[in-house]
Design a protein around this motif. Structure first.
Motif, PDB file in Angstrom:
ATOM      1  N   PRO A  25       0.815  -1.217   0.000  1.00  0.00           N
ATOM      2  CA  PRO A  25       0.000   0.000   0.000  1.00  0.00           C
ATOM      3  C   PRO A  25       0.846   1.263   0.000  1.00  0.00           C
ATOM      4  N   LYS A  26       0.432   2.240  -0.804  1.00  0.00           N
ATOM      5  CA  LYS A  26       1.071   3.563  -0.789  1.00  0.00           C
ATOM      6  C   LYS A  26       1.011   4.142   0.624  1.00  0.00           C
ATOM      7  N   GLU A  27      -0.106   3.857   1.315  1.00  0.00           N
ATOM      8  CA  GLU A  27      -0.334   4.436   2.654  1.00  0.00           C
ATOM      9  C   GLU A  27       0.609   3.880   3.702  1.00  0.00           C
ATOM     10  N   MET A  28       1.342   2.794   3.371  1.00  0.00           N
ATOM     11  CA  MET A  28       2.310   2.241   4.325  1.00  0.00           C
ATOM     12  C   MET A  28       3.729   2.761   4.054  1.00  0.00           C
ATOM     13  N   LEU A  29       3.896   3.602   3.039  1.00  0.00           N
ATOM     14  CA  LEU A  29       5.213   4.226   2.859  1.00  0.00           C
ATOM     15  C   LEU A  29       5.485   5.061   4.098  1.00  0.00           C
ATOM     16  N   ALA A  30       6.689   4.970   4.620  1.00  0.00           N
ATOM     17  CA  ALA A  30       6.987   5.683   5.870  1.00  0.00           C
ATOM     18  C   ALA A  30       7.530   7.072   5.580  1.00  0.00           C
ATOM     19  N   VAL A  31       7.057   8.045   6.342  1.00  0.00           N
ATOM     20  CA  VAL A  31       7.716   9.347   6.386  1.00  0.00           C
ATOM     21  C   VAL A  31       8.514   9.326   7.689  1.00  0.00           C
ATOM     22  N   VAL A  32       9.816   9.212   7.552  1.00  0.00           N
ATOM     23  CA  VAL A  32      10.775   8.963   8.628  1.00  0.00           C
ATOM     24  C   VAL A  32      10.487   7.588   9.263  1.00  0.00           C
ATOM     25  N   ASP A  33       9.692   7.505  10.337  1.00  0.00           N
ATOM     26  CA  ASP A  33       9.513   6.199  10.975  1.00  0.00           C
ATOM     27  C   ASP A  33       8.051   5.798  11.138  1.00  0.00           C
ATOM     28  N   LYS A  34       7.142   6.546  10.510  1.00  0.00           N
ATOM     29  CA  LYS A  34       5.715   6.220  10.643  1.00  0.00           C
ATOM     30  C   LYS A  34       5.084   6.145   9.265  1.00  0.00           C
ATOM     31  N   PRO A  35       4.250   5.117   9.013  1.00  0.00           N
ATOM     32  CA  PRO A  35       3.564   5.084   7.729  1.00  0.00           C
ATOM     33  C   PRO A  35       2.588   6.257   7.598  1.00  0.00           C
ATOM     34  N   ILE A  36       2.390   6.736   6.376  1.00  0.00           N
ATOM     35  CA  ILE A  36       1.582   7.958   6.208  1.00  0.00           C
ATOM     36  C   ILE A  36       0.151   7.758   6.716  1.00  0.00           C
ATOM     37  N   ILE A  37      -0.360   6.532   6.680  1.00  0.00           N
ATOM     38  CA  ILE A  37      -1.722   6.301   7.198  1.00  0.00           C
ATOM     39  C   ILE A  37      -1.773   6.577   8.704  1.00  0.00           C
ATOM     40  N   GLN A  38      -0.672   6.324   9.401  1.00  0.00           N
ATOM     41  CA  GLN A  38      -0.685   6.534  10.864  1.00  0.00           C
ATOM     42  C   GLN A  38      -0.770   8.019  11.225  1.00  0.00           C
ATOM     43  N   TYR A  39      -0.151   8.865  10.405  1.00  0.00           N
ATOM     44  CA  TYR A  39      -0.280  10.314  10.653  1.00  0.00           C
ATOM     45  C   TYR A  39      -1.755  10.722  10.538  1.00  0.00           C
ATOM     46  N   ALA A  40      -2.452  10.197   9.524  1.00  0.00           N
ATOM     47  CA  ALA A  40      -3.865  10.565   9.323  1.00  0.00           C
ATOM     48  C   ALA A  40      -4.730  10.037  10.467  1.00  0.00           C
ATOM     49  N   VAL A  41      -4.428   8.810  10.905  1.00  0.00           N
ATOM     50  CA  VAL A  41      -5.173   8.224  12.020  1.00  0.00           C
ATOM     51  C   VAL A  41      -4.958   9.062  13.289  1.00  0.00           C
ATOM     52  N   GLU A  42      -3.725   9.491  13.520  1.00  0.00           N
ATOM     53  CA  GLU A  42      -3.449  10.308  14.714  1.00  0.00           C
ATOM     54  C   GLU A  42      -4.216  11.631  14.648  1.00  0.00           C
ATOM     55  N   GLU A  43      -4.295  12.204  13.445  1.00  0.00           N
ATOM     56  CA  GLU A  43      -5.045  13.468  13.290  1.00  0.00           C
ATOM     57  C   GLU A  43      -6.530  13.244  13.604  1.00  0.00           C
ATOM     58  N   ALA A  44      -7.062  12.100  13.162  1.00  0.00           N
ATOM     59  CA  ALA A  44      -8.481  11.786  13.401  1.00  0.00           C
ATOM     60  C   ALA A  44      -8.744  11.562  14.888  1.00  0.00           C
ATOM     61  N   ALA A  62      -1.553  -4.969   4.551  1.00  0.00           N
ATOM     62  CA  ALA A  62      -0.568  -4.519   5.554  1.00  0.00           C
ATOM     63  C   ALA A  62      -1.150  -3.425   6.450  1.00  0.00           C
ATOM     64  N   ILE A  63      -2.132  -2.679   5.949  1.00  0.00           N
ATOM     65  CA  ILE A  63      -2.722  -1.611   6.774  1.00  0.00           C
ATOM     66  C   ILE A  63      -3.457  -2.240   7.954  1.00  0.00           C
ATOM     67  N   GLU A  64      -4.210  -3.299   7.663  1.00  0.00           N
ATOM     68  CA  GLU A  64      -4.951  -4.015   8.714  1.00  0.00           C
ATOM     69  C   GLU A  64      -3.970  -4.562   9.770  1.00  0.00           C
ATOM     70  N   ASP A  65      -2.878  -5.146   9.285  1.00  0.00           N
ATOM     71  CA  ASP A  65      -1.879  -5.705  10.214  1.00  0.00           C
ATOM     72  C   ASP A  65      -1.241  -4.610  11.065  1.00  0.00           C
ATOM     73  N   HIS A  66      -1.004  -3.461  10.443  1.00  0.00           N
ATOM     74  CA  HIS A  66      -0.332  -2.375  11.167  1.00  0.00           C
ATOM     75  C   HIS A  66      -1.147  -1.920  12.378  1.00  0.00           C
ATOM     76  N   PHE A  67      -2.475  -1.920  12.237  1.00  0.00           N
ATOM     77  CA  PHE A  67      -3.319  -1.436  13.335  1.00  0.00           C
ATOM     78  C   PHE A  67      -3.799  -2.573  14.255  1.00  0.00           C
ATOM     79  N   ASP A  68      -3.282  -3.775  14.026  1.00  0.00           N
ATOM     80  CA  ASP A  68      -3.635  -4.922  14.868  1.00  0.00           C
ATOM     81  C   ASP A  68      -2.494  -5.190  15.866  1.00  0.00           C
TER      82      ASP A  68
END
Ligand code: UTP
Length: 289
Positions: A25-44, A62-68
């Protein structure tokens, strides 16, 4: 009116990032040490969202696994006394927040992806976050500000920013009248207009809070720009029925769906990272002086 649910449409093909996005997933590309989806989740989560709904596709597991929970990793970190990393992997999602996943069987467009989440939303207003628009706004997050406005005014709202006139063809562009500081009332919205047809250079970026009436409008929205079912077209139809607002957010957006935006985000988040900023800054100064 409380906004509890957020949709994360993550079923796009990520064509601009091939071959990296062929199987990942594009959303699992990391910006430094966090996948970009995690930044959006933190904002939410910061905005008070407690139910995260991911609209996914075949390459996005992989997104499902990341949040499990990853028990094996947690066990190893615990035995190795790596408490700091243990905290990091345990606290990706706070305990009071839940995740749900639903598939978009075919990439028919952002509007279609949002419609796929209808069974999980019901009849309440909800947020939509496009993770590839990474928004840095120190202080109050972009979605938090939007949620506060909706709780007051009870209308749908989209985030906007001014873009170069050469770039209007990449965005949903609005016509609007000012309504006060940073707030506009929508008078029109068009997806990816040619430069000469653009009503302004105010572009919609990936944060929305929408009233549930959007679903019936999406159901009757036909394929539009790029042959996709566009959220923009349903928002245009919504304007005929109820007021829609636009919010000029404070902060900086990085288009992590594009290689240049992603690289820019990586450099700037690297320079802001507490563990890296000094050394990385020194490296850049030495390398590019
Ligand atoms: P993009 O326009 O960035 O498309 O979608 P994309 O497929 O991710 O990337 P490119 O353009 O092929 O490189 C905007 C957002 O809408 C989601 C994407 O995952 C992204 O978050 N989306 C788009 C879907 O979930 N489903 C779709 O059918 C289309």
């Amino acid at each position: 009116m409380r906004i509890r649910k957020a949709i994360f449409p993550v079923a796009g093909l990520g064509t601009r990032f091939l071959p990296a996005t062929k199987a990942s997933p594009k959303e699992m590309l990391a910006v430094v040490d966090k996948p970009i989806i995690q930044y959006a989740v933190e904002e939410a989560v910061e905005a008070g969202i407690t139910e995260l709904i991911f609209v996914t596709s075949i390459t996005k597991r992989a997104i499902e696994d990341h949040f499990d929970t990853n028990y094996e990793l947690e066990d190893k970190l615990k035995k190795a006394g790596q408490e700091r990393f243990l905290e990091v992997v345990r606290n990706i999602i706070p305990k009071h927040v839940s995740c749900a996943y639903i598939r978009q069987p075919e990439a028919l467009g952002l509007g279609h992806a949002v419609l796929c989440a209808k069974p999980l939303i019901g009849g309440e207003p909800f947020a939509v976050l496009l993770a590839d628009d990474l928004i840095y706004s120190p202080g109050v997050g972009c979605l938090s500000s939007m949620v506060k406005i909706v709780e007051d005014i009870q209308n749908s709202i989209v985030a906007i920013e001014r873009v170069s006139i050469n770039d209007v063809k990449k965005y949903g562009i609005i016509a609007s009248e000012p309504m006060g500081k940073q707030l506009h009332r929508l008078q029109g919205i068009v997806e990816k207009p040619a430069q000469e047809d653009a009503p302004s250079n105010l572009a919609v970026v990936g944060r929305y809070v929408l009233m549930p009436e959007i679903f019936s409008l999406l159901e009757s929205t036909l394929a539009g720009a790029n042959g996709e079912i566009q959220l923009t077209d349903a928002i245009a139809a919504m304007m005929a029925k109820q007021q829609v607002l636009a919010y000029e957010f404070e902060g900086k957006r990085y288009d992590c769906g594009s290689k240049l935006g992603y690289l820019t985000a990586t450099v700037e988040y690297g320079l802001r990272h507490p563990e890296l900023s000094e050394e990385f800054d020194a490296y850049l100064k030495e390398r590019y002086r």
